[in-house]
Design a protein around this motif. Structure first.
Motif, PDB file in Angstrom:
ATOM      1  N   GLU A  64      26.333  10.264  -8.141  1.00 40.55           N
ATOM      2  CA  GLU A  64      27.214   9.072  -8.172  1.00 40.55           C
ATOM      3  C   GLU A  64      28.631   9.504  -7.795  1.00 40.55           C
ATOM      4  O   GLU A  64      29.295   8.755  -7.113  1.00 40.55           O
ATOM      5  N   GLU A  65      29.142  10.621  -8.327  1.00 41.40           N
ATOM      6  CA  GLU A  65      30.648  11.058  -8.265  1.00 41.40           C
ATOM      7  C   GLU A  65      30.802  11.389  -6.434  1.00 41.40           C
ATOM      8  O   GLU A  65      31.757  11.062  -6.040  1.00 41.40           O
ATOM      9  N   ILE A  66      29.692  12.132  -6.052  1.00 46.59           N
ATOM     10  CA  ILE A  66      29.792  12.475  -4.666  1.00 46.59           C
ATOM     11  C   ILE A  66      29.848  11.066  -3.783  1.00 46.59           C
ATOM     12  O   ILE A  66      30.487  10.679  -2.765  1.00 46.59           O
ATOM     13  N   LYS A  67      29.023  10.074  -4.084  1.00 49.80           N
ATOM     14  CA  LYS A  67      28.967   8.771  -3.523  1.00 49.80           C
ATOM     15  C   LYS A  67      30.291   8.106  -3.335  1.00 49.80           C
ATOM     16  O   LYS A  67      30.780   7.590  -2.434  1.00 49.80           O
ATOM     17  N   LYS A  68      31.021   8.020  -4.775  1.00 48.16           N
ATOM     18  CA  LYS A  68      32.083   7.412  -4.827  1.00 48.16           C
ATOM     19  C   LYS A  68      33.359   8.157  -4.012  1.00 48.16           C
ATOM     20  O   LYS A  68      34.040   7.299  -3.389  1.00 48.16           O
ATOM     21  N   ARG A  69      33.219   9.380  -3.663  1.00 46.87           N
ATOM     22  CA  ARG A  69      34.242  10.069  -3.131  1.00 46.87           C
ATOM     23  C   ARG A  69      33.987   9.991  -1.479  1.00 46.87           C
ATOM     24  O   ARG A  69      34.932   9.678  -0.888  1.00 46.87           O
ATOM     25  N   MET A  70      32.589   9.857  -1.091  1.00 47.64           N
ATOM     26  CA  MET A  70      32.631   9.863   0.351  1.00 47.64           C
ATOM     27  C   MET A  70      32.655   8.604   0.779  1.00 47.64           C
ATOM     28  O   MET A  70      32.779   8.296   1.879  1.00 47.64           O
ATOM     29  N   ARG A  71      32.352   7.421   0.039  1.00 47.83           N
ATOM     30  CA  ARG A  71      32.506   5.982   0.235  1.00 47.83           C
ATOM     31  C   ARG A  71      34.028   5.689   0.630  1.00 47.83           C
ATOM     32  O   ARG A  71      34.443   4.865   1.646  1.00 47.83           O
ATOM     33  N   THR A  72      35.016   6.660   0.152  1.00 46.88           N
ATOM     34  CA  THR A  72      36.540   6.055   0.498  1.00 46.88           C
ATOM     35  C   THR A  72      36.812   6.638   1.779  1.00 46.88           C
ATOM     36  O   THR A  72      37.893   6.418   2.463  1.00 46.88           O
ATOM     37  N   ALA A  73      35.910   7.487   2.576  1.00 50.80           N
ATOM     38  CA  ALA A  73      36.583   8.330   3.781  1.00 50.80           C
ATOM     39  C   ALA A  73      35.819   7.888   5.046  1.00 50.80           C
ATOM     40  O   ALA A  73      34.560   7.437   4.781  1.00 50.80           O
ATOM     41  N   GLU A  74      36.252   7.993   5.897  1.00 50.39           N
ATOM     42  CA  GLU A  74      35.682   7.831   7.414  1.00 50.39           C
ATOM     43  C   GLU A  74      35.019   9.127   7.887  1.00 50.39           C
ATOM     44  O   GLU A  74      35.723  10.248   7.577  1.00 50.39           O
ATOM     45  N   PRO A  75      34.000   9.144   8.612  1.00 51.26           N
ATOM     46  CA  PRO A  75      33.124   8.129   9.154  1.00 51.26           C
ATOM     47  C   PRO A  75      32.012   7.490   8.282  1.00 51.26           C
ATOM     48  O   PRO A  75      31.303   6.867   8.730  1.00 51.26           O
ATOM     49  N   PHE A  76      32.105   8.234   6.995  1.00 50.54           N
ATOM     50  CA  PHE A  76      31.037   7.597   5.926  1.00 50.54           C
ATOM     51  C   PHE A  76      31.273   6.184   5.739  1.00 50.54           C
ATOM     52  O   PHE A  76      30.059   5.653   5.388  1.00 50.54           O
ATOM     53  N   ARG A  77      32.297   5.789   5.552  1.00 51.63           N
ATOM     54  CA  ARG A  77      32.305   4.287   5.088  1.00 51.63           C
ATOM     55  C   ARG A  77      31.646   3.364   6.402  1.00 51.63           C
ATOM     56  O   ARG A  77      31.175   2.427   5.789  1.00 51.63           O
TER      57      ARG A  77
END
Length: 495
Positions: free
Chosen positions: A464-477
């Motif tokens: 969940e922490e990984i998803k929270k961090r990656m969702r803030t960044a492109e191109p993942f968002r």
């Protein structure tokens, strides 16, 4: 001995202008096709029309343009006065809903576009008709209008109802060249868009404004509200009311939505014909009819960061002289006392419009926990560098030799130094809705997500922490549904 020219002392000398010369001068009042048609529509609205048809016959040897309404029409006496140049004194008191001023609009608007203007009108079943033909005026050098015997020969005359008025322009010498008839079609299309904006309050209607239906060759024109008032992301600032010489002026500031919050079609539609930068500023309405738009009245410069700022100003028709509204109702200047008030409003609006962009950028930068780019500011200079501490870069560098690692960092610096700032600025300024980041291919996305997950798991981060961090960044968002699935699958596979 010096002799004086003879002149009759104590008497008056009448100097009558030459009709042939003056009427040609009246053609050069600065009208465009769209402002000329708008002037004719003003008369239709003042006559109580609820249906106004724009008619264009362009695929014939003698093209013509018509404006037909279902208003109250005119008697013969009223028509005769309406055809007279300068039929009303601009100093006379007017009805509160009157959109005219000088009594020149019908004539000057028509003369500016054609050499033959016919007005066919019907009131209570009685039909009257009169024609201004500039060739006839030039030939005879007399202010004479034609009274045709066969009124049914007027183009589109059969569409006239029990009451109403039809204005027909023929001999379109300033609109139709010998080779390019399509230019007339393009001008008519531009006029339709202009009218949708100028009369948008009337096309929408309200408790105080009678709704009209305006069409062009059968196609109904939809209202184009330049303030995008009904969109949820539009910011409506506090309305201000000021009094000037006993008259009320209402000022309604608005900040338009950021392009990321509207559809591409809406972004282009509400840019209007000249674009957002050109159309920022004040929008002056006189009796809810748009007079001028996209101007700061020389009180401020138009800037890229203030392009979403628009301010509606609403005045009654009793303030025409103070605002210096011209004959064609396409230019105006605020009184000195009003200018001072507007200057203060500009400062507030500039802050609001800039905040839409700067706050949005700041938010994305501060919340991005896996940045690829770093924004740096030093001595008022802003630069963008690649973050070599990004887990994907760091993991790749760790697999290289010392020499290769240094070369890799040099390549990243080369990419950062070659960032096409000028091209990005031009593209974002001109068409921001078309500028997008490249989309990662599925295989590349899988590899990068896996690499970052490995690094973050080793640092003790949960799924969940990984998803929270990656969702803030492109191109993942931008590709979140695929990214989230890859994270869950990869973390689960490591257990």
């Amino acid at each position: 001995m010096i002799k004086e020219a003879f002149r009759p002392h104590g008497s008056e000398l009448e100097l009558t202008p030459s009709p042939a010369i003056l009427i040609e001068s009246l053609r050069d009042m600065g009208y465009s096709l769209k402002t000329a048609i708008a002037d004719i529509i003003d008369n239709s609205i003042a006559a109580g029309a609820t249906e106004i048809q724009l008619l264009a016959d362009t695929n014939v040897d003698n093209p013509a343009i018509g404006v037909l309404d279902n208003g109250c029409g005119m008697s013969w006496k009223q028509l005769r006065e309406a055809m007279r140049p300068g039929s009303q004194n601009p100093l006379w008191e007017r009805e509160s809903n009157d959109l005219g001023r000088f009594g020149l609009g019908l004539k000057t608007a028509s003369f500016s576009q054609c050499r033959r203007a016919t007005v066919l009108t019907r009131q209570n079943g009685v039909t009257s008709c009169a024609i201004w033909d500039l060739d006839s005026v030039a030939k005879n050098d007399r202010w004479t209008i034609e009274i045709p015997n066969q009124k049914d020969k007027v183009r589109w005359s059969r569409r006239l109802k029990e009451c109403g008025t039809l204005v027909v322009w023929e001999k379109l010498d300033r609109l139709v060249g010998s080779s390019d008839r399509q230019d007339l079609v393009r001008q008519l299309d531009a006029a339709a868009t202009h009218l949708s904006c100028v009369f948008h309050h009337f096309l929408t209607g309200s408790e105080r404004i009678r709704r009209i239906c305006l069409s062009m060759n059968g196609s109904v024109l939809e209202p184009l509200d330049p303030f995008h008032s009904n969109h949820g992301a539009t910011q409506h600032h506090s309305e201000e009311v000021m009094m000037h010489r006993g008259q009320m002026i209402r000022i309604r500031p608005v900040t338009l939505p950021h392009h990321a919050k509207v559809s591409v079609d809406d972004w282009q539609r509400y840019a209007l014909q000249e674009g957002y930068v050109s159309n920022q500023g004040f929008y002056l309405y006189r009796n809810h009819r748009l007079i001028v738009h996209g101007t700061w009245f020389r009180l401020a410069r138009k800037k890229e960061l203030t392009k979403l700022a628009r301010v509606g100003i609403f005045i009654p028709n009793t303030m025409d002289a103070e605002w210096k509204i011209d004959v064609k109702k396409a230019s105006a200047q605020p009184p000195t006392a009003v200018r001072k008030r507007l200057s203060k409003i500009i400062d507030k609006m500039a802050e609001g419009s800039q905040r839409v962009y700067t706050a949005r950028g700041a938010k994305q930068t501060s919340t991005n926990q896996l940045p690829v780019w770093i924004r740096r500011k030093k001595w008022n200079q802003i630069s963008y560098d690649i973050d070599t501490g990004n887990p994907a870069f760091k993991q790749f560098k760790n697999g290289l030799s010392s020499a290769q690692g240094k070369q890799f960092v040099r390549l990243l610096r080369l990419v950062a130094s070659a960032l096409p700032i000028q091209s990005l600025h031009n593209d974002v300024s001109s068409h921001p809705e078309t500028v997008h980041s490249s989309t990662l291919a599925s295989r590349d996305l899988l590899h990068i997500v896996s690499t970052i997950c490995d690094v973050l798991v080793e640092r003790g981060h949960s799924c969940e922490e990984i998803k929270k961090r990656m969702r803030t960044a492109e191109p993942f968002r931008s590709q979140w549904s695929d990214t989230e699935r890859l994270i869950e699958d990869h973390v689960a596979g490591r257990k």
